[in-house]
Every structure is written in C-alpha cells, then in structure tokens.
Design a protein around this motif. Structure first.
Motif, short mmCIF file in Angstrom:
data_model
loop_
_atom_site.label_atom_id
_atom_site.label_comp_id
_atom_site.label_asym_id
_atom_site.label_seq_id
_atom_site.Cartn_x
_atom_site.Cartn_y
_atom_site.Cartn_z
N TYR A 1 -19.58 -9.69 1.51
CA TYR A 1 -19.01 -10.02 0.04
C TYR A 1 -20.15 -10.83 -0.42
O TYR A 1 -20.42 -10.85 -1.68
CB TYR A 1 -17.67 -10.48 0.35
N ASP B 1 -8.62 -12.74 3.25
CA ASP B 1 -8.29 -11.64 4.26
C ASP B 1 -6.78 -11.74 4.69
O ASP B 1 -6.61 -12.69 5.68
CB ASP B 1 -9.28 -11.69 5.17
N VAL C 1 -8.43 -8.65 1.14
CA VAL C 1 -8.57 -7.53 2.12
C VAL C 1 -7.19 -7.43 2.74
O VAL C 1 -6.55 -8.17 3.07
CB VAL C 1 -9.68 -7.99 3.13
N VAL D 1 -9.90 -3.15 0.31
CA VAL D 1 -10.52 -4.33 -0.42
C VAL D 1 -10.29 -4.32 -1.78
O VAL D 1 -10.69 -3.36 -2.50
CB VAL D 1 -12.28 -4.40 -0.17
#
Length: 933
Positions: free
Chosen positions: A272, A370, A415, A424
């Motif tokens: 990313y 995440d 995520v 994502v």
C-alpha cells in the motif's frame, strides 16, 4: 421500549419480539475509553456514520444443537450478564460523556423466520438492524435477531455499536455465545470490560500515553510540511470506496511474509505504501496503521473498544527494492503500533502547542486498517507457483461500496477476510484523487505482490500491467507486433450527473435479476464502419475523429455510479478513450480489413462492460498499409440503443470525412433523464394505466407446461428465409401495414391456433422514437410494450392484420413509462413483476433495414413458393437460463430474414419451437397472394 421504537421498522410491527433478561456485576459509571473518546468526538462533529461503523456479525447454530427461541434468548441474556460492556450506555453528565453500566435489564430480540439454513434471512436482518443509528444514551450497545427454521434457531444476528466494542472484542463475545449455547454457562471469568479499561487508561496508563504523545511529536516533525491542494470539487459524497477481493493477493502476501519473516499485515502495508508514495517524490512517507492494542496479555480478551490509530514514518531514501521496503515498513510500523496507546485530548493539545491543526494535518498521508482476525504473527508459507497466482488474478473481483462524507486522510485502506481470499477496500477523496484511480491502484497492489512473491521488484515497485488506465477495459493488445493501444482525447463538455433514464433502469433491472453471460452479451452492440481507401484516413486523423465524436455526444462519456443505493449516470467533461490499433499483417489476404474487423468485433464484445470504470464504447482501428480501413465500435446498450448507435456511426463517418459537424447533437442521456423527471411523468402515468387495462382477464399463450416433468432447457433455433423476407413485404404492401405488423399477426395466429382464446397477449419492444426530439437522441429509449390482439369471432388473416396494426400502435404509444411506477402497479394487481410476463411470447423485431414503405415488387407466387425450399433451419447453443418461455427475435440476413426462437422446452418443446418458425413463414407466404382464414 426505545429499542423497539428505533430499530424495528414499521413493517415489522406484526413480527415477534422476545425478551432476553440479564443481570450481572460491574454496575456503575466510568469515563470513556480513549478509543470511545475518538468516536464520540467524530459523532458530535460529523454525525453518525453507522452504516460503516456498526459491526454486523452472525453465529450459525447447527440443526442438531436443537436450540429453540427460549433457549437462545436465555443464552443471549447470559452473555449480556457476563459482559458488562454489553449493558453499558453512553450518557452526558455535567456536559461530559460517561459510560454507565446497568446491573440488570431486558434486551428485546427480533425473531425472523427463515428457510434452508436461515442465512438469507440472517443477511436481511443484519442489514436492517445495522443500517439504523444507535441511540447511545438509551439503547444497549448491541441488537440481536434470532432466525428460526422449523421452530429452531439456526442463525443469531448480532449488530454491535462500535463505540463499545471493536472487531476483536466482537469475536470474543461471539466465541462466548457459542460456548453458552452449547454449555449453558461459562465457569471462567470474563476479560476486562469497557469501564475497567477506561479506569486504567485514566489512571496508571497515563505514563504510557505521555510516551506515545512524545513519539508522535518527534516523528511527525520529520515529515515535510506539504499541504494537499484539491484538484477539483470532487463527487458527492466525496470519498469513494472500491473493493478488490483476491485470493492471489492473499497468497502472495503470505509467501512474502514467510520469506521475509514479517507479518502478512506488514507486507500489505508495504505494498500500500509503495503505490501511495512512489509518485510523491518525497523520501519520507507518513503511514497511519490502526492498532488493536492487545499486545499486553491482560487485554487479550478484553471486551471494549481498544483500537486506536498508530503513526509511523517510513524512510524511502536510496530507492529500496520491495524486499527492503518490507523490512523498513515492518520496523517502522512496529514502532508506530507500540505508540498507539494514548489519550486523544493529550495528543491534540500537544499538536496544537506546536501550531499543528490535528484535524487537517494528516490529510496528505495514508491510513491503513487490517481488521482480519487473528492479527499479526508469522504465517507458514503457502504452496503456489507464479502461474497459479497469475491465473488466480483473473478471478479477482472489483466492486464499489457506499461512499463516505468525511475522513482525516485522502487515501485509506481497509483489509478484511473474505471466503475467497482477502478483501482490500481503498477509499479515495475525489477532491484530491480521481475515482478512476481506485481500481488501478488495487490491481497494481495485487500485481506488485504477486510479482514480489517470486522475484525482486526494484524501485519504483511497478509493472506495465499496473499502469493501465481504468477506462481501458478489454482494449489491450494481444497480437505482438500487430497491435498497440492509442488514445482519443476528448474535452469541452460538462461534469454532470442524473438518475438513469427509464430505458436504462428497465435494462439494468433485467440484467441484475437475470445474471448470466447471455444477458450481458445483450449489453454489447457491435458495429463496424468501412473507410474507403480513397479517403486516406491515417491513425492520428481517426483518433481525432473518435475524440470529437465522444466530445460531441455526452452519452459516450457517461458511466454509472451508485449514490444512496440508487444508480446514477455521470458524464465526464474530459478524458481519454483507449483505442486498439491493429495492422493487417498480410494485406493481400484481407485488403479491406473486413476479416480482422469481424474478429475484433467478437473479441471486444465478449467481456462484460464495467459500467462504473469503463467508458460505454470500445473502439478498434484496422489499418491496411498504414491507412485506416475499418473502425470497429462496440457500444454498451446501457447508454445507446440500436437507433442511437446508427446516429453515432453516421456522425463518426461525417467526422472522418469532413472533420467537423455543423448541426448540434440530439438529446443526450442526461437530458432524457431530466425530461423524464418532469414533462414525461404524465405520459408515464397514462402508459401504466394502459398496462393495467390490457392485462385484465388476459392469460399468456404458454401458461401451462406441455411437458411438466421435463428438465428446464432453454432451446434456441434459427430459421433464415428469403421467402419470408419477400412475403412480409408483399403482405405489408397489400394490406397497408408494416412488415413488423405482419410478423406480429402471423406469430399470434400460429401461437394461439386452436386455443379458443378471445385475446392473445404478445410483448413487443418499442424504440420510443415517436416523441418530440427523440429521433436524434443518443440514449437508451427502448422499453417493452404489451399488444393485446383481439381474436374474437375468429377473424381472417386480413382482419387480423388490421387488428394487429391497431394493437401495435397502441402498445408503442404506451411503452414509455417509469419502471418503478410500472412495477408498483403490477405488484398491486397481485403479480410478481419479475416473472408474470414469462407466459407471454416476446417478439423483438431488431432489424435495421425495415422498409418504411413496403413494395409489391418481388417474386411471383411460384417463385416465392420455390424459395421456401432454400429456407435453412438450425439449432443454436442452448442458454443456461432465460426469463421468457418464448422469445422470437427478427434479424436482418443477406437477402433474407432470420427468425430466432428461444424456448423453455417444458412449455414449447423442440418440435413446436421449430414449428412456430416454419408456421410463421408458411402463413405469410400464403397470405402474400391470397386471403387465409
């Protein structure tokens, strides 16, 4: 009860509610946790963002567990009694929010009946409960629905308020719920609860907060101060979210993590960061990863919101390759996550003391969350080859999610786990980044990690594939040395949006409800334009003409966006259209490029249009000896119909030969949508009323199955007939009707022969070009109409032709309507609007060369009858599914007419399906020279 008033919609008033009584320890008040303080401040400043923040979860209860509603309610009560966080509400006391924990109470549970394993009803319940904002002062911080199948609970839906629990705490609670369902109670004590965590944070944890704040100040001062200047006004809402679900990305990240001995999350964060930072030109990159703050063992099972934003600076000096970048991100992110436990007011005050506005200072940087569970750790390396991951990339899916109004960053990534891999979500602020950049970013991330899983990837961590423009779609070169992609630029229009037109909405509904490759092929309209050699058209000249065409017709630069759960069309003022250029390798074998053009037409038509990211036309130029000889255009039927496609091709021909057009374009799709919301409403009302009248007492020709026990098969047969071509013209000329009227009358006569019915209903397609200014309009105007043919008194064919003409004109006049109003009226009649027309034959005359004035010139009777011997019938590949029991398409064929029947074999077996086509031909051949009865 407040929960019931707020959460259960009015239409649920008749459904069952049960009560889960609870009691437990820990009653009292406490300040908010640090994470709660952040959410509370966001709520007070920006309002509720509940659709995004409410945590929807479902627990499946096995059939053999045998839990009834009463047992499930007791389990939920036990769960809430065990966890004091679940009986905590947020209330203002002396102007400050505090959390108040109740000792006992009652939680209302919604009971929903489901089918099968109840998963469908559970999804619906989760959506309805989660789409309503929590009243944090009055409601308990969770909502529960029990889904029953055969009087047994099969699914328990729980929607949590994110103000009280985070994703990790939600999993802890669900784990306990499963155990309580099995055992009735849990002997072990629960983990720390929200109020207890808050007391620690406002007491002994303050020293830890001070160290974290000092870290933030020190690291933030390393970053260059670079304000982010808006590039435009952005969309509404301004933050747009795209989602890539990919098994290849998941596997590649785990391969890299195992090799580099870091977490999978660190690999994803590095990818990313690579894509976000490589265009900035700066050596330092600011990242803001979300921390779950459960590193300390005492908080491993805490039921509270502990998640806070971390911060780290990644050093990009020396232009590291991707493996080195992963190591740097791993080290920096660990430092940032260790310092993500702090008092938000202290952080704000510290930044303010340095002259930094914390509410805007983070905008130029990048947020990463995440939320997969469990987080962190080193995964074992999976087994996969490069070719396997390349193949898996072809199965990745991209889609758009609901947009957002506010965020502290211009780029955010989330995520999550998905059944088929990892999901994502990239959120981009369209005031700083174009929406078209979202999908290429995610595809580029996938490409980068797949490549890095098997080879070193040097700076700037990109590949050719990742750089393809979002609007390219399938316009990519496949023939080495013979193909390239050029671009036709367009400018001079407006940025605007509008709802879909009625024709677009009707078509989109059909595609959504009938999800199959056959349906999507309907959305591609392939056309070819031959360019004479004497015109000497070069590729640059052709590109200028294509760009001028797109600039002229706003519909050709229109894409779809979903706003507030409703599709809109959005036109772009400027852009580039990718154009495939194919040079014929052996001009002697294909001197005018027709064979290559035919192959390119099939190739460009086959992939489904991505109506969000792709322009609604695909173009290819075929060159012979460096001159353009064919232009292949595949239109999306979502913005043009057959008539509009002809208009656009005529304009393209003029632009190629003359370079400009003096006449203004016709109405465009956005213009049509605006009219339909205003002056056309009355017309729609009359059309819907006509449908209601015509349906009274009308039954379909294929209401009863001929073979009830047969398997569902959707047959397709084609009949190509020169005799039919001439016969329809002769019949139309003799009786003063159109060739379409002749085919309509013949279809009704053959289909209803011997039925004894007094009326035959046939669905037809109307192009709706009769309206004022619609003749030159470039949009999708066609909609279905209903012909009710009067068969009373068993008319002869001449009389039936007259009745067919009147019925068709009536149907066409009333085929322009709002699909939503039409669906409502059909539902009010007690029909399912999605399927009630299936028993009626659908006749679609899609010919482009229908004569306006049919002529009596043609073969004599003997010659016409002799032609029938050359009629060719063949079966076409079957369809996997189809909504109509009988569809009859009429198409052009060289010197002939082609009839294609699509039939549900249960209602129209193969013999009858072929007989229908041959019967229409035979009847019209007879009627060409005499009257039939």
């Amino acid at each position: 009860m407040r929960f019931t008033e707020m959460v259960v919609p009015a239409e649920w008033a008749s459904e069952a509610l049960v009560q889960a009584e609870f009691a437990g320890a820990g009653a009292g008040t406490a300040p908010l946790t640090w994470a709660q303080q952040v959410l509370w401040r966001a709520l007070t400043r920006f309002g509720s963002n509940h659709r995004f923040l409410n945590l929807r979860r479902t627990v499946t209860v096995s059939a053999r567990a045998g839990a009834d509603v009463a047992a499930a309610a007791r389990a939920v009560g036990e769960l809430v009694g065990r966890h004091s966080a679940l009986r905590t509400r947020l209330r203002l006391r002396d102007g400050e929010p505090r959390q108040e924990t109740a000792a006992a109470g009652v939680l209302p549970l919604l009971v929903c009946a489901g089918a099968g394993d109840g998963s469908g009803a559970a999804r619906e319940a989760a959506g309805r409960l989660g789409d309503v904002a929590f009243d944090h002062a009055e409601e308990w911080p969770l909502r529960v629905a029990l889904v029953t199948v055969d009087d047994r609970v099969r699914q328990i839906v729980v929607v949590f308020s994110h103000t009280t629990v985070d994703a990790h705490a939600a999993e802890v609670v669900l784990r306990d719920l499963r155990l309580i369902l099995l055992r009735g109670a849990l002997p072990t004590p629960p983990g720390p609860q929200s109020a207890e965590v808050a007391r620690h944070q406002h007491g002994p944890d303050r020293r830890r907060s001070e160290r974290a704040v000092a870290y933030w100040l020190r690291e933030f001062q390393r970053l260059p101060r670079r304000p982010l200047t808006p590039t435009g006004p952005g969309l509404d809402p301004p933050l747009r979210r795209g989602v890539l679900v990919s098994s290849a990305l998941d596997t590649a990240a785990r391969l890299i993590a195992a090799r580099r001995r870091v977490s999978v999350s660190a690999v994803l964060l590095a990818g990313y960061a690579a894509l976000a930072a490589r265009e900035s030109g700066h050596d330092l990159c600011g990242l803001f990863p979300m921390a779950h703050n459960r590193f300390r063992s005492r908080y491993a099972d805490a039921v509270a919101n502990l998640g806070q934003i971390g911060f780290c600076v990644v050093d990009l000096t020396g232009r590291p390759d991707f493996d080195e970048l992963v190591s740097r991100v791993w080290a920096a992110s660990l430092d940032g996550l260790r310092h993500a436990y702090y008092a938000p007011p202290a952080l704000r005050h510290a930044f303010a003391a340095q002259g930094v506005d914390i509410d805007s200072a983070f905008l130029p940087y990048h947020y990463f969350n995440d939320v997969r569970l469990p987080a962190g750790g080193v995964d074992p390396a999976p087994r996969a080859t490069r070719d396997e991951l390349r193949t898996a990339m072809g199965r990745s899916t991209f889609s758009w999610a609901a947009g957002l109004q506010q965020a502290a960053w211009h780029l955010l990534a989330h995520v999550v786990d998905e059944p088929t891999g990892v999901g994502v979500t990239l959120t981009a602020d369209t005031r700083h980044l174009p929406m078209d950049a979202v999908e290429p970013f995610l595809r580029g991330l996938e490409e980068l990690l797949v490549e890095a899983a098997f080879a070193a990837v040097p700076w700037p961590w990109s590949s050719a594939r990742a750089g393809l423009p979002a609007a390219a779609g399938p316009v990519v070169p496949e023939v080495a040395g013979a193909e390239e992609v050029a671009y036709a630029s367009f400018a001079g229009g407006r940025d605007a949006s509008a709802p879909l037109t009625w024709g677009q909405r009707a078509m989109w509904r059909t595609v959504e409800e009938f999800d199959s490759p056959a349906a999507y092929r309907v959305l591609g309209l392939p056309r070819s334009l031959a360019v004479p050699a004497r015109a000497e058209v070069t590729v640059p000249r052709a590109l200028l003409a294509v760009g001028a065409l797109v600039a002229r017709h706003e519909s050709l630069r229109t894409r779809f966006r979903r706003r507030d759960r409703e599709l809109h069309q959005e036109a772009a003022a400027t852009g580039r259209l990718p154009v495939l250029v194919h040079a014929v390798a052996r001009p002697a074998d294909d001197p005018d490029g027709r064979r290559v053009a035919a192959a390119l037409s099939d190739r460009l038509r086959e992939p489904r249009f991505d109506h969000v990211a792709e322009w609604p036309l695909r173009v290819a130029l075929v060159t012979v000896d460096e001159r353009v000889r064919q232009i292949v255009v595949v239109f999306s039927h979502s913005v043009v119909d057959l008539h509009a496609a002809g208009t656009v091709l005529g304009d393209l021909r003029a632009l190629l030969l003359r370079g400009a057009l003096d006449t203004p374009p016709g109405l465009q799709s956005l213009d049509l949508a605006e009219r339909e919301r205003d002056v056309a409403v009355r017309r729609s009302q009359r059309a819907v009323a006509y449908w209601v009248r015509q349906l009274a007492g009308l039954t379909g020709s294929l209401s009863d199955p001929a073979r009830p026990t047969a398997a569902a098969r959707h047959l397709r047969g084609s009949l190509v007939s020169a005799a039919l071509h001439h016969a329809t013209g002769l019949v139309a000329a003799r009786h003063g009707v159109s060739t379409s009227d002749a085919l309509l009358a013949a279809t009704a006569a053959v289909l209803d022969a011997g039925s004894g019915r007094d009326a035959c209903g046939i669905v037809v397609m109307a192009n709706n070009r009769f309206q004022t200014d619609h003749d030159r309009a470039v949009g999708t105007l066609n909609q279905i109409g209903l012909c009710r043919l009067d068969l009373a008194d068993r008319p002869g064919f001449a009389e039936l032709l007259s009745r067919a003409r009147r019925s068709a004109l009536d149907a066409y006049r009333h085929a322009y309507y709002d699909p939503a109003a039409w669906e409502h009226a059909i539902t009010e009649l007690g029909h399912d609007h999605r399927s009630f027309l299936a028993p009626f034959c659908y006749l679609n005359d899609a010919r482009l060369s229908r004569p306006a004035r049919p002529s009596t010139a043609g073969p004599d009777e003997a010659g016409l009858r002799a032609m029938t011997a050359r009629t060719a019938f063949r079966w076409l590949p079957e369809l996997a599914g189809f909504p109509w029991r009988c569809r009859l398409q009429v198409r052009d064929a060289p010197g002939a007419v082609e009839l294609i029947v699509t039939a549900d074999a249960r209602y129209l077996p193969a013999g009858r399906a072929e007989g229908l086509l041959r019967g229409v031909e035979a009847l019209l051949v007879e009627a060409a020279f005499g009257d039939t009865h």
